[in-house]
Design a protein around this motif. Structure first.
Motif, PDB file in Angstrom:
ATOM      1  N   ILE A  18       0.841  -1.196   0.000  1.00 60.44           N
ATOM      2  CA  ILE A  18       0.000   0.000   0.000  1.00 60.44           C
ATOM      3  C   ILE A  18       0.878   1.248   0.000  1.00 60.44           C
ATOM      4  O   ILE A  18       1.792   1.369   0.819  1.00 60.44           O
ATOM      5  CB  ILE A  18      -0.911   0.020   1.247  1.00 60.44           C
ATOM      6  N   PRO A  19       0.644   2.199  -0.902  1.00 58.37           N
ATOM      7  CA  PRO A  19       1.447   3.424  -0.907  1.00 58.37           C
ATOM      8  C   PRO A  19       1.123   4.302   0.299  1.00 58.37           C
ATOM      9  O   PRO A  19      -0.019   4.396   0.736  1.00 58.37           O
ATOM     10  CB  PRO A  19       1.032   4.114  -2.214  1.00 58.37           C
ATOM     11  N   ILE A  20       2.138   4.924   0.835  1.00 58.09           N
ATOM     12  CA  ILE A  20       1.983   5.835   1.969  1.00 58.09           C
ATOM     13  C   ILE A  20       1.791   7.255   1.439  1.00 58.09           C
ATOM     14  O   ILE A  20       2.503   7.680   0.525  1.00 58.09           O
ATOM     15  CB  ILE A  20       3.240   5.796   2.870  1.00 58.09           C
ATOM     16  N   PRO A  21       0.829   8.020   1.972  1.00 54.82           N
ATOM     17  CA  PRO A  21       0.656   9.408   1.508  1.00 54.82           C
ATOM     18  C   PRO A  21       1.930  10.221   1.733  1.00 54.82           C
ATOM     19  O   PRO A  21       2.684   9.969   2.684  1.00 54.82           O
ATOM     20  CB  PRO A  21      -0.483   9.928   2.399  1.00 54.82           C
ATOM     21  N   GLU A  22       2.164  11.166   0.866  1.00 54.28           N
ATOM     22  CA  GLU A  22       3.334  12.020   1.030  1.00 54.28           C
ATOM     23  C   GLU A  22       3.177  12.951   2.221  1.00 54.28           C
ATOM     24  O   GLU A  22       4.149  13.259   2.918  1.00 54.28           O
ATOM     25  CB  GLU A  22       3.565  12.841  -0.242  1.00 54.28           C
ATOM     26  N   ASN A  23       1.947  13.414   2.437  1.00 57.60           N
ATOM     27  CA  ASN A  23       1.661  14.308   3.563  1.00 57.60           C
ATOM     28  C   ASN A  23       0.378  13.863   4.238  1.00 57.60           C
ATOM     29  O   ASN A  23      -0.549  13.388   3.570  1.00 57.60           O
ATOM     30  CB  ASN A  23       1.507  15.757   3.084  1.00 57.60           C
ATOM     31  N   LEU A  24       0.321  14.024   5.542  1.00 54.91           N
ATOM     32  CA  LEU A  24      -0.859  13.609   6.281  1.00 54.91           C
ATOM     33  C   LEU A  24      -0.955  14.428   7.558  1.00 54.91           C
ATOM     34  O   LEU A  24       0.068  14.783   8.167  1.00 54.91           O
ATOM     35  CB  LEU A  24      -0.761  12.111   6.623  1.00 54.91           C
ATOM     36  N   SER A  25      -2.186  14.724   7.960  1.00 54.14           N
ATOM     37  CA  SER A  25      -2.394  15.457   9.211  1.00 54.14           C
ATOM     38  C   SER A  25      -3.547  14.845   9.974  1.00 54.14           C
ATOM     39  O   SER A  25      -4.402  14.164   9.399  1.00 54.14           O
ATOM     40  CB  SER A  25      -2.677  16.934   8.939  1.00 54.14           C
ATOM     41  N   PHE A  26      -3.561  15.084  11.269  1.00 54.49           N
ATOM     42  CA  PHE A  26      -4.706  14.731  12.100  1.00 54.49           C
ATOM     43  C   PHE A  26      -5.167  15.989  12.807  1.00 54.49           C
ATOM     44  O   PHE A  26      -4.390  16.631  13.521  1.00 54.49           O
ATOM     45  CB  PHE A  26      -4.350  13.661  13.139  1.00 54.49           C
ATOM     46  N   ALA A  27      -6.429  16.360  12.591  1.00 52.11           N
ATOM     47  CA  ALA A  27      -7.010  17.546  13.225  1.00 52.11           C
ATOM     48  C   ALA A  27      -6.143  18.771  12.993  1.00 52.11           C
ATOM     49  O   ALA A  27      -5.969  19.613  13.880  1.00 52.11           O
ATOM     50  CB  ALA A  27      -7.211  17.298  14.722  1.00 52.11           C
ATOM     51  N   GLY A  28      -5.554  18.871  11.795  1.00 55.28           N
ATOM     52  CA  GLY A  28      -4.725  20.013  11.460  1.00 55.28           C
ATOM     53  C   GLY A  28      -3.293  19.925  11.937  1.00 55.28           C
ATOM     54  O   GLY A  28      -2.497  20.842  11.683  1.00 55.28           O
ATOM     55  N   GLU A  29      -2.943  18.830  12.601  1.00 64.74           N
ATOM     56  CA  GLU A  29      -1.585  18.654  13.125  1.00 64.74           C
ATOM     57  C   GLU A  29      -0.818  17.671  12.233  1.00 64.74           C
ATOM     58  O   GLU A  29      -1.270  16.554  11.981  1.00 64.74           O
ATOM     59  CB  GLU A  29      -1.642  18.143  14.565  1.00 64.74           C
ATOM     60  N   GLU A  30       0.352  18.105  11.776  1.00 66.41           N
ATOM     61  CA  GLU A  30       1.121  17.304  10.825  1.00 66.41           C
ATOM     62  C   GLU A  30       1.597  15.995  11.445  1.00 66.41           C
ATOM     63  O   GLU A  30       2.055  15.955  12.600  1.00 66.41           O
ATOM     64  CB  GLU A  30       2.326  18.105  10.326  1.00 66.41           C
ATOM     65  N   VAL A  31       1.498  14.929  10.664  1.00 68.21           N
ATOM     66  CA  VAL A  31       2.042  13.634  11.060  1.00 68.21           C
ATOM     67  C   VAL A  31       3.469  13.549  10.511  1.00 68.21           C
ATOM     68  O   VAL A  31       3.666  13.692   9.298  1.00 68.21           O
ATOM     69  CB  VAL A  31       1.196  12.475  10.497  1.00 68.21           C
ATOM     70  N   PRO A  32       4.481  13.325  11.365  1.00 69.53           N
ATOM     71  CA  PRO A  32       5.880  13.352  10.897  1.00 69.53           C
ATOM     72  C   PRO A  32       6.276  12.079  10.153  1.00 69.53           C
ATOM     73  O   PRO A  32       7.013  11.223  10.666  1.00 69.53           O
ATOM     74  CB  PRO A  32       6.672  13.515  12.206  1.00 69.53           C
ATOM     75  N   LEU A  33       5.791  11.950   8.929  1.00 71.14           N
ATOM     76  CA  LEU A  33       6.041  10.742   8.138  1.00 71.14           C
ATOM     77  C   LEU A  33       7.502  10.613   7.718  1.00 71.14           C
ATOM     78  O   LEU A  33       7.907   9.569   7.198  1.00 71.14           O
ATOM     79  CB  LEU A  33       5.144  10.733   6.905  1.00 71.14           C
TER      80      LEU A  33
END
Length: 319
Positions: free
Chosen positions: A55-70
């Protein structure tokens, strides 16, 4: 076999070998999925038939406006695990998508009214699968609320009524918890984690680990996977076709249609009450799961709103 046939067979074999050799020099896409897409440019789905790809991982992702440090390998791999589990657990994820069409329209405006980020609706999916579940620890309902917490926030719980099963009222309680946790920890991500681990538990771990970032903490297997599962659900729900889930509007569970009747006196028989409105006991319980008995005693100064299915809804819901 004459010489002409032997020569023809030799030429065919030579041509096939040459073609295979040339293919080996053609640059290939890096991932199995990208190779598949290059052969099938019409497909934008990760899952196709019985073919299995990473499964490809998104390049950018956030939760409730807070960035997920991928960019952190451990964060990326934790999300990767939950994306694979929820993408390839087909029956469960299909049912979640179907139920969301019915229940998100109830949950979303309550979150918005309470200034809670919309992403918290995925927490309810992670908690209960949008069912009136009961956990081994006796947490109940969409939001898996324990009895002590429910009473602390004003929900009624007794033999006849358990408002943890009341979607609107239990969502209001969950919102109050999220607000309190956000005020305490300063991030929505930690507020979500504390819903699973408990505020006392999270606070102890913050002191022990000298960190207040979910992504930098060790919180055990359950809570350690919890936010990542919520994130995976968000990714899939926002892009279902990319992850192999092709549902059209007729596949989804329709929102329940009903009117509400105010009741401030004793109902001696829910079945008789249902017949008065042209429905049956089963439908009253389906629309009002917080009614826990086959009767409802009247209480001084207390009234309830009971949902009555719209006439014809049972037969017409999928028309």
């Amino acid at each position: 076999m004459d010489n002409r046939k032997l020569i023809l067979i030799g030429l065919v074999v030579t041509a096939v070998c040459f073609f295979v050799l040339m293919l080996s020099f053609i640059p290939r896409p890096n991932s199995g999925f990208e190779r598949y897409k290059s052969l099938n440019p019409w497909s934008d789905s990760v899952y196709q038939s019985s073919l299995i790809f990473a499964i490809p991982i998104p390049e950018n992702l956030s939760f409730a406006g807070e960035e997920v440090p991928l960019q952190y390998f451990d964060v990326r791999e934790s999300l990767d695990r939950e994306l694979h589990v929820n993408t390839f657990w087909h029956s469960q994820t299909v049912l979640l998508l179907k139920r969301a069409n019915r229940y998100f329209p109830i949950i979303e405006p309550i979150l918005k009214k309470n200034n809670i980020p919309d992403d918290f609706k995925y927490l309810a999916v992670a908690e209960s699968g949008l069912t009136q579940a009961v956990s081994p620890s006796k947490a109940v309902g969409f939001w898996q609320i324990l009895e002590g917490t429910a009473k602390e926030y004003g929900l009624e719980i007794n033999k006849e009524v358990d408002e943890r099963y009341h979607i609107e009222k239990s969502t209001e309680v969950a919102c109050q918890y999220f607000k309190k946790a956000y005020e305490k920890y300063g991030t929505w991500t930690m507020a979500a984690a504390s819903y699973n681990f408990g505020m006392n538990g999270i606070t102890k771990q913050i002191d022990r680990q000298d960190s207040n970032s979910y992504y930098d903490m060790v919180l055990g297997d359950e809570t350690g996977r919890y936010v990542y599962r919520i994130l995976a659900l968000k990714v899939i729900f926002e892009n279902p076709k990319q992850y192999g889930f092709f549902l059209d509007s007729t596949d989804l569970y329709p929102p329940l249609e009903y009117t509400e009747v105010k009741v401030d006196s004793t109902i001696t028989s829910i079945a008789s009450f249902a017949r008065q409105y042209g429905v049956n006991y089963k439908l009253i319980k389906l629309f009002n799961p917080w009614l826990r008995e086959n009767y409802l005693p009247g209480k001084q100064g207390k009234s309830y709103l009971i949902k009555i299915p719209r006439k014809g809804f049972r037969e017409e819901a999928y028309k």
